[in-house]
Write an enzyme that holds these catalytic residues in place. Sequence first.
Site: not given
Ligand code: PA5
Length: 447
Positions: A289, A310, A424
């Site tokens: 990310e 394996h 989303k």
């Molecule tokens: O790193 C990130 O921003 C995402 O993985 C969020 O943590 C994830 O989408 C969860 O978001 P939230 O904590 O707002 O529910």
Amino acid sequence: MKNISLNINKVSSVVSKETIDSYASLTKECMETLDKGTGKGNDFLGWLHLPSSITKEELAALKDCAKTLRDNCEVVVVAGIGGSYLGARAVIEALSNSFQWLKKEQDAPIMIYAGHNIGEDYLYELTNYLKDKKFGVINISKSGTTTETALAFRLLKKQCEDQRGKEMAKKVIVAVTDAKKGAARITANNEGYNTFVIPDNVGGRFSVLTPVGLLPIAVAGFDIDKLIEGAATMEKACGNDVPFAENPAAVYAATRNALYKDGKKIEILVNFNPKLHYFMEWWKQLYGESEGKENKGIFPAAVDFSTDLHSMGQWIQEGERTIYETVISIENPNYTLVVPSDEANLDGLNFLAGKRVDEVNKMAELGTQLAHVDGGVPNMRVSVPELNEFYLGQLIYFFEKACGISGYILGVNPFNQPGVEAYKKNMFALLNKPGYEEESKAIQARL
Ligand code: PA5
């Protein structure tokens, strides 16, 4: 006490020491940019000094709440996804007995997870399992509006109130969320739940050392003081005043960028201890990310060895040469188990009799490293003296700091994630969410 250490000797067939050293000044610049807060995403740098700035009072409040959950629950469901899920699970699974579930006596609540998928069968089976359990919920969401988590929490809240009564539910449902906004905050305030704040300047994937990770880890019975202590030692060891060659985060960040430049597009994080499986999942999110944007970024993959030798071993040994490996090597297991001698010796394993199982594992590790290097796969190794809270804290901070530096070397903003919104938007349009009328029409026309 020894620290975790990084060994990059086995990348030299692809990138030389001189090449890596040539990154020293750029790396230093990136570290200064992080420290001064003058780079991209500088409103999300709160993680940088978390280990050295978290107070005794904050830790005490977390332990206090953890005690309430431990005293009143057989099972605690941690509801969260991505950065609001993986860090806690990474640490808890690394430190838990592999067969905790099957034990008759539990000395801490069983920790289970929800809100990280939308599987109807998963949620059905979860709610069914909880039917006769005294359970609590930690609802973790920074935005407070994430669909997966909100949906699971809606089910869990109702079930907890129905099963345990409103008063007890108030005691055993805890929210970890934004200080002011989002549905999770509003619900918690309305219902009078105990709450913890996720700081504005800490993004999800960098939040394991906030209540997001610390509360579930404490509920599971692990020592959050030691975790923070370990992270704080790494904060020092990876500090800007530490010379490049002695700074593991700087060297790791530089080496992976040098490898990437040389066509190594995939980093495989490797463990030889299955307890680290979820640690690798946490690491994949951290790097994926942070760096995968602007059509750039090393693809973070992970394998559990020797299990995956394996299955994926063939590809790694002889597939396309676009990969390198980083091995997390645990130097000393927590227990001792010796291979027994067998009179018949039908399996031919008596040559191992009297040796520790870990000696076999270590030779598998060394043999694999040499084979993969021979096969054109450069190899880094992160040595960890023992698998405990202190060293997990070190590992977490080391990888976080290196990730910030590495993202800046790559030239991206390591602290945003614009790409995660696309699915989303489509999902909401397809589900006819109010406010998505135009998108709904447009997407229906494409089907
Ligand atoms: O790193 C990130 O921003 C995402 O993985 C969020 O943590 C994830 O989408 C969860 O978001 P939230 O904590 O707002 O529910």
